[in-house]
Design an enzyme around this catalytic site. Structure first.
Site, mmCIF file in Angstrom:
data_model
loop_
_atom_site.group_PDB
_atom_site.id
_atom_site.type_symbol
_atom_site.label_atom_id
_atom_site.label_comp_id
_atom_site.label_asym_id
_atom_site.label_seq_id
_atom_site.Cartn_x
_atom_site.Cartn_y
_atom_site.Cartn_z
ATOM 1 N N HIS A 132 -1.477 -0.994 0.119
ATOM 2 C CA HIS A 132 -1.384 -2.031 1.514
ATOM 3 C C HIS A 132 0.348 -2.150 1.872
ATOM 4 O O HIS A 132 0.098 -3.226 2.404
ATOM 5 C CB HIS A 132 -2.957 -2.703 1.539
ATOM 6 N N GLN A 135 0.436 -4.573 5.193
ATOM 7 C CA GLN A 135 0.389 -5.507 4.421
ATOM 8 C C GLN A 135 1.376 -6.767 3.730
ATOM 9 O O GLN A 135 1.722 -7.614 3.951
ATOM 10 C CB GLN A 135 -0.907 -5.797 3.725
ATOM 11 N N ASP A 227 -6.735 -11.783 -3.429
ATOM 12 C CA ASP A 227 -8.356 -10.832 -2.823
ATOM 13 C C ASP A 227 -8.922 -10.515 -3.134
ATOM 14 O O ASP A 227 -9.201 -10.713 -4.317
ATOM 15 C CB ASP A 227 -7.167 -9.526 -2.237
HETATM 16 N N1 CP Z 1 -6.200 -7.501 6.095
HETATM 17 C C1 CP Z 1 -6.297 -5.662 6.133
HETATM 18 O O1 CP Z 1 -5.665 -5.478 5.995
HETATM 19 O O2 CP Z 1 -7.776 -6.431 7.010
HETATM 20 P P1 CP Z 1 -8.351 -5.325 7.788
HETATM 21 O O3 CP Z 1 -9.348 -4.548 6.655
HETATM 22 O O4 CP Z 1 -9.422 -6.047 8.986
HETATM 23 O O5 CP Z 1 -7.879 -4.956 9.025
HETATM 24 N N1 NVA Z 2 -8.807 -4.631 -1.769
HETATM 25 C C1 NVA Z 2 -8.834 -5.022 -0.103
HETATM 26 C C2 NVA Z 2 -8.273 -4.769 0.845
HETATM 27 C C3 NVA Z 2 -9.306 -5.512 2.293
HETATM 28 C C4 NVA Z 2 -7.233 -5.461 3.276
HETATM 29 C C5 NVA Z 2 -9.289 -3.326 0.180
HETATM 30 O O1 NVA Z 2 -9.647 -2.401 -0.392
HETATM 31 O O2 NVA Z 2 -11.053 -3.787 0.608
#
Ligand code: CP
Ligand code: NVA
Length: 309
Positions: A132, A135, A227
């Site tokens: 990600h 983020q 998370d």
């Molecule tokens: N943190 C994040 O990516 O949130 P969303 O899943 O709402 O985009």
């Molecule tokens: N680890 C989480 C992050 C969400 C922004 C997921 O992948 O669902």
């Protein structure tokens, strides 16, 4: 804004150099101060392909592109021909004829990589099962907003060795910030990703390490980050929830962390699981700043990738 000669993608944090990350974060600080000052995406279109739900990423990219003068086009994967009746390669080629950048949230990292391999416009990873990076870039911004003397400080990530943990560790390694992973053995990062992170840390003189003891993990932390324990697309697993319970970010754990430590979470949070209400809503929490900062940092990223400087 002229198109850069070489197409640049952001499929993972290390697609950017240390200097480029600095440049983007500096630009993001300026954009935060004057959100409407830059209109360099006027007449440009950015496709947002989502195969998983999203609040922050979807809205921050949509708003960010609009503020820069461009148009964001939200495309849910189910409504595209992609994969069902058209290959990723052809999708990349077709979209590249229409739009100026492609933002994609999907499951397999290899799909993002494949799209990037065939697109002639920048491809931005908006989350995969593995990473990600948007983020993480934004989280470094938030951390530095609170700690301008960020170099050599530690962010401790508590919980599941997931996509957020991987990108956070990579971003820390490239930003002079040490990252401690408070993760039980069963939920460690995949070996190939761990090796990649160790390589980045070694190359940049930073430290990324694992500490199994939750209290020891947060003892020297300037930020305690967590998370969800069940990521999108995963089945809820009671055994996993139990194994991660000692890693919950709660009052007891925070009493061991330094007094100045901030609490971070990418959101959405499963309150009562990885973090308690009291801590998430408490004075150390910067979770909503983190959410807001997504827009500033992604605007800076877009202008960098599209403008090539
Ligand atoms: N943190 C994040 O990516 O949130 P969303 O899943 O709402 O985009
Ligand atoms: N680890 C989480 C992050 C969400 C922004 C997921 O992948 O669902």
């Amino acid at each position: 804004m002229d198109r850069p000669e070489r197409v640049r993608h952001f499929t993972k944090v290390s697609d950017l150099s240390v200097e480029e990350i600095r440049k983007i974060l500096k630009r993001a600080f300026k954009l935060k101060e004057r959100p409407h000052a830059d209109r360099s995406l006027t007449g440009r279109t950015v496709a947002l392909i989502f195969s998983k739900p999203s609040t922050r990423t979807r809205v921050s990219f949509s708003v960010g592109v609009y503020q820069l003068g461009g148009m964001a086009l939200y495309l849910s994967e189910q409504e595209l021909q992609m994969r069902s009746s058209e290959s990723l390669e052809d999708t990349a080629r077709v979209l590249s004829r229409f739009v100026d950048a492609i933002v994609i949230r999907t499951f397999a990292q290899s799909d993002v990589d494949e799209l990037a391999a065939h697109a002639t416009v920048p491809v931005i990873n908006a989350l995969t099962d593995e990473r990600h990076p948007c983020q993480a870039l934004s989280d470094i911004f938030t951390f530095e907003e609170r700690f301008p003397d960020s170099k050599g400080r530690t962010i401790t990530y508590m919980g599941d060795g997931n996509n957020v943990a991987v990108s956070l560790a990579a971003a820390g390694a490239l930003s002079g910030i040490d990252v401690c992973l408070g993760i039980p053995e069963e939920y460690d990062l995949a070996p190939a990703l761990w090796e990649e992170i160790q390589g980045l840390a070694a190359a940049h003189g930073t430290r990324v390490w694992v500490e199994r003891d939750p209290e020891r993990a947060v003892e020297t932390a300037s930020a305690v980050y967590t998370d969800v324990w069940t990521s999108m697309g995963q089945e809820r697993d009671q055994g996993k929830l139990q194994a991660l319970q000692p890693y919950q970010v709660n009052r007891g754990l925070m009493s061991v962390a330094p007094w100045e430590a901030i609490v971070m979470h990418c959101l959405p949070a499963h309150r009562g699981e990885e973090i308690t209400d009291e801590i998430m809503d408490g004075p150390q929490s910067v979770v909503f700043d983190q959410a807001e900062n997504r827009v500033h940092v992604q605007k800076a990223l877009l202008t960098f990738l599209l403008g090539g400087d």
